[in-house]
Enzyme design. Sequence first.
Site, PDB file in Angstrom:
ATOM      1  N   GLY A 143       7.313  -1.568  -0.452  1.00 58.00           N
ATOM      2  CA  GLY A 143       6.508  -2.570  -1.155  1.00 58.00           C
ATOM      3  C   GLY A 143       5.873  -1.991  -2.408  1.00 58.00           C
TER       4      GLY A 143
ATOM      5  N   TYR B 280      11.151  -4.090  17.899  1.00 57.96           N
ATOM      6  CA  TYR B 280      11.226  -4.070  16.428  1.00 57.96           C
ATOM      7  C   TYR B 280      12.518  -4.765  15.995  1.00 57.96           C
ATOM      8  CZ  TYR B 280      12.103  -2.319  11.704  1.00 57.96           C
ATOM      9  OH  TYR B 280      12.400  -2.228  10.360  1.00 57.96           O
TER      10      TYR B 280
ATOM     11  N   SER C 157       0.833  -1.214   0.000  1.00 59.12           N
ATOM     12  CA  SER C 157       0.000   0.000   0.000  1.00 59.12           C
ATOM     13  C   SER C 157       0.864   1.260   0.000  1.00 59.12           C
ATOM     14  CB  SER C 157      -0.922   0.014   1.222  1.00 59.12           C
ATOM     15  OG  SER C 157      -0.144   0.084   2.401  1.00 59.12           O
ATOM     16  N   SER C 158       2.123   1.144   0.418  1.00 61.46           N
ATOM     17  CA  SER C 158       2.993   2.334   0.493  1.00 61.46           C
ATOM     18  C   SER C 158       4.457   1.900   0.511  1.00 61.46           C
ATOM     19  CB  SER C 158       2.684   3.134   1.779  1.00 61.46           C
ATOM     20  OG  SER C 158       2.930   2.317   2.911  1.00 61.46           O
TER      21      SER C 158
HETATM   22  N1  LIG Z   1      11.349   2.900   6.505  1.00 56.92           N
HETATM   23  C1  LIG Z   1      12.452   2.489   7.101  1.00 56.92           C
HETATM   24  O1  LIG Z   1      13.217   3.288   7.655  1.00 56.92           O
HETATM   25  C2  LIG Z   1      12.832   1.019   7.051  1.00 56.92           C
HETATM   26  C3  LIG Z   1      14.165   0.676   7.333  1.00 56.92           C
HETATM   27  C4  LIG Z   1      14.548  -0.658   7.318  1.00 56.92           C
HETATM   28  C5  LIG Z   1      13.593  -1.630   7.041  1.00 56.92           C
HETATM   29  N2  LIG Z   1      12.313  -1.278   6.783  1.00 56.92           N
HETATM   30  C6  LIG Z   1      11.340  -2.365   6.519  1.00 56.92           C
HETATM   31  O2  LIG Z   1      10.807  -2.207   5.229  1.00 56.92           O
HETATM   32  C7  LIG Z   1       9.512  -2.820   5.175  1.00 56.92           C
HETATM   33  C8  LIG Z   1       8.533  -1.861   4.509  1.00 56.92           C
HETATM   34  O3  LIG Z   1       8.423  -0.693   5.305  1.00 56.92           O
HETATM   35  P1  LIG Z   1       8.247   0.774   4.683  1.00 56.92           P
HETATM   36  O4  LIG Z   1       9.408   1.577   5.094  1.00 56.92           O
HETATM   37  O5  LIG Z   1       7.895   0.680   3.262  1.00 56.92           O
HETATM   38  O6  LIG Z   1       7.010   1.304   5.574  1.00 56.92           O
HETATM   39  P2  LIG Z   1       5.465   1.533   5.222  1.00 56.92           P
HETATM   40  O7  LIG Z   1       5.354   2.526   4.119  1.00 56.92           O
HETATM   41  O8  LIG Z   1       4.801   1.828   6.525  1.00 56.92           O
HETATM   42  O9  LIG Z   1       4.982   0.115   4.661  1.00 56.92           O
HETATM   43  C9  LIG Z   1       4.707  -0.971   5.497  1.00 56.92           C
HETATM   44  C10 LIG Z   1       3.720  -1.842   4.774  1.00 56.92           C
HETATM   45  O10 LIG Z   1       3.442  -3.011   5.573  1.00 56.92           O
HETATM   46  C11 LIG Z   1       2.054  -3.175   5.575  1.00 56.92           C
HETATM   47  N3  LIG Z   1       1.535  -4.003   6.649  1.00 56.92           N
HETATM   48  C12 LIG Z   1       1.529  -3.786   7.989  1.00 56.92           C
HETATM   49  N4  LIG Z   1       0.919  -4.804   8.625  1.00 56.92           N
HETATM   50  C13 LIG Z   1       0.541  -5.691   7.657  1.00 56.92           C
HETATM   51  C14 LIG Z   1      -0.136  -6.930   7.667  1.00 56.92           C
HETATM   52  N5  LIG Z   1      -0.592  -7.483   8.801  1.00 56.92           N
HETATM   53  N6  LIG Z   1      -0.354  -7.579   6.478  1.00 56.92           N
HETATM   54  C15 LIG Z   1       0.073  -7.036   5.318  1.00 56.92           C
HETATM   55  N7  LIG Z   1       0.684  -5.841   5.241  1.00 56.92           N
HETATM   56  C16 LIG Z   1       0.918  -5.184   6.403  1.00 56.92           C
HETATM   57  C17 LIG Z   1       1.496  -1.762   5.626  1.00 56.92           C
HETATM   58  O11 LIG Z   1       0.113  -1.753   5.312  1.00 56.92           O
HETATM   59  P3  LIG Z   1      -0.898  -0.573   5.813  1.00 56.92           P
HETATM   60  O12 LIG Z   1      -0.784   0.520   4.799  1.00 56.92           O
HETATM   61  O13 LIG Z   1      -2.231  -1.225   5.812  1.00 56.92           O
HETATM   62  O14 LIG Z   1      -0.427  -0.136   7.178  1.00 56.92           O
HETATM   63  C18 LIG Z   1       2.379  -1.137   4.546  1.00 56.92           C
HETATM   64  O15 LIG Z   1       1.901  -1.468   3.267  1.00 56.92           O
HETATM   65  C19 LIG Z   1       9.155  -3.190   6.606  1.00 56.92           C
HETATM   66  O16 LIG Z   1       9.348  -4.573   6.806  1.00 56.92           O
HETATM   67  C20 LIG Z   1      10.143  -2.388   7.440  1.00 56.92           C
HETATM   68  O17 LIG Z   1      10.422  -3.005   8.665  1.00 56.92           O
HETATM   69  C21 LIG Z   1      11.897   0.016   6.776  1.00 56.92           C
END
Ligand SMILES: NC(=O)c1ccc[n+]([C@@H]2O[C@H](COP(=O)([O-])OP(=O)(O)OC[C@H]3O[C@@H](n4cnc5c(N)ncnc54)[C@H](OP(=O)(O)O)[C@@H]3O)[C@@H](O)[C@H]2O)c1
Length: 286
Positions: A16, A154, A12-13
């Site tokens: 991904g 986390y 969704s954002s």
């Molecule tokens: N941003 C950072 O600084 C960072 C750094 C290192 C690693 N990561 C990792 O990268 C990955 C993606 O994060 P992002 O940065 O892109 O953040 P994000 O924009 O908040 O995306 C997280 C995604 O996970 C989804 N999600 C949460 N719970 C879920 C569930 N039960 N089933 C299916 N989808 C679910 C959210 O859906 P909703 O829209 O419905 O909430 C959203 O689409 C995560 O695993 C995060 O730990 C992020």
Amino acid sequence: MAPRIVLITGCSSGIGLWAAVVMAKQPDFKVYATMRNTGKKGDLEKAAGGCLDKTLFIRKLDVKDDKTFKPVLDEIINSNGKLDVLINNAGLGMLTISEAAPVEGVRHIFDTNVIGLFQLTQAIIPIMKKQKAGHIVNVTSVGGIAGVPYNTMYCASKFAVEGMTESLAVELMDDNIRFSLIEPGPVNTSFRENIQEASGTGLDNPDIDEDTKKKFVTLVNSISDSFAKVAQTGEDIAKVILKAVTDEKPCLRYQTSEYGAMRAKQALVDSTGNNFLDMFRAEIKN
Ligand SMILES: NC(=O)c1ccc[n+]([C@@H]2O[C@H](COP(=O)([O-])OP(=O)(O)OC[C@H]3O[C@@H](n4cnc5c(N)ncnc54)[C@H](OP(=O)(O)O)[C@@H]3O)[C@@H](O)[C@H]2O)c1
């Protein structure tokens, strides 16, 4: 040549969404971009443009609800006869004073980041075993190889996925199922806005002493400032994911930036852990 069939969670954002779009724009990929709430598909539809319903298909999948797995997996196998790549990207953060972290919030983080990811992986292993081929890519974090204060549970969840992935990579080596870890440092996505889904920070908790609250604010601000200087975009990380899935011999680990590679080296090469502690000692003194 038949396209490579990819399933991605959490589209969704952020990372991904970008991974789905970057891959769907390649000539030889067909992407099933899933999300837990399809009411949030607008941004992905817009970013997908002409790929929508041609090489990018949006479907519902909640990693915490295994009943949502079967309809998507059945559709993929019925339409394509195979599933080549799983990208376990969905994840939630938690930023809180550790002694204030509610246990139900910790369970929510682990159910999403660890158990949900594992259950989906379990559902897909038999498909890939039958094919004698497959690639499973798990998005963890630099916080999955080196702790980050107040991101305690986390980081614990991402360490769990690192251990799980290393073990599975060996367990399924003979079945020609490859595993890769994507380990981003800070990324500018909605992640920080969503970070409190599991709990509050603990700053409004009357049982937490003022010194602890002050230390939390000081260190979190200082870490946020350092992170802002090295933050990447969701598209940057998507390109690393694309590299992982197109590399002839995929690596087990991919850091996405020099910062990430430096932190990984520090954590993985110094077996005493002293360099890691010294780095935060210096941060706290400043
Ligand atoms: N941003 C950072 O600084 C960072 C750094 C290192 C690693 N990561 C990792 O990268 C990955 C993606 O994060 P992002 O940065 O892109 O953040 P994000 O924009 O908040 O995306 C997280 C995604 O996970 C989804 N999600 C949460 N719970 C879920 C569930 N039960 N089933 C299916 N989808 C679910 C959210 O859906 P909703 O829209 O419905 O909430 C959203 O689409 C995560 O695993 C995060 O730990 C992020």
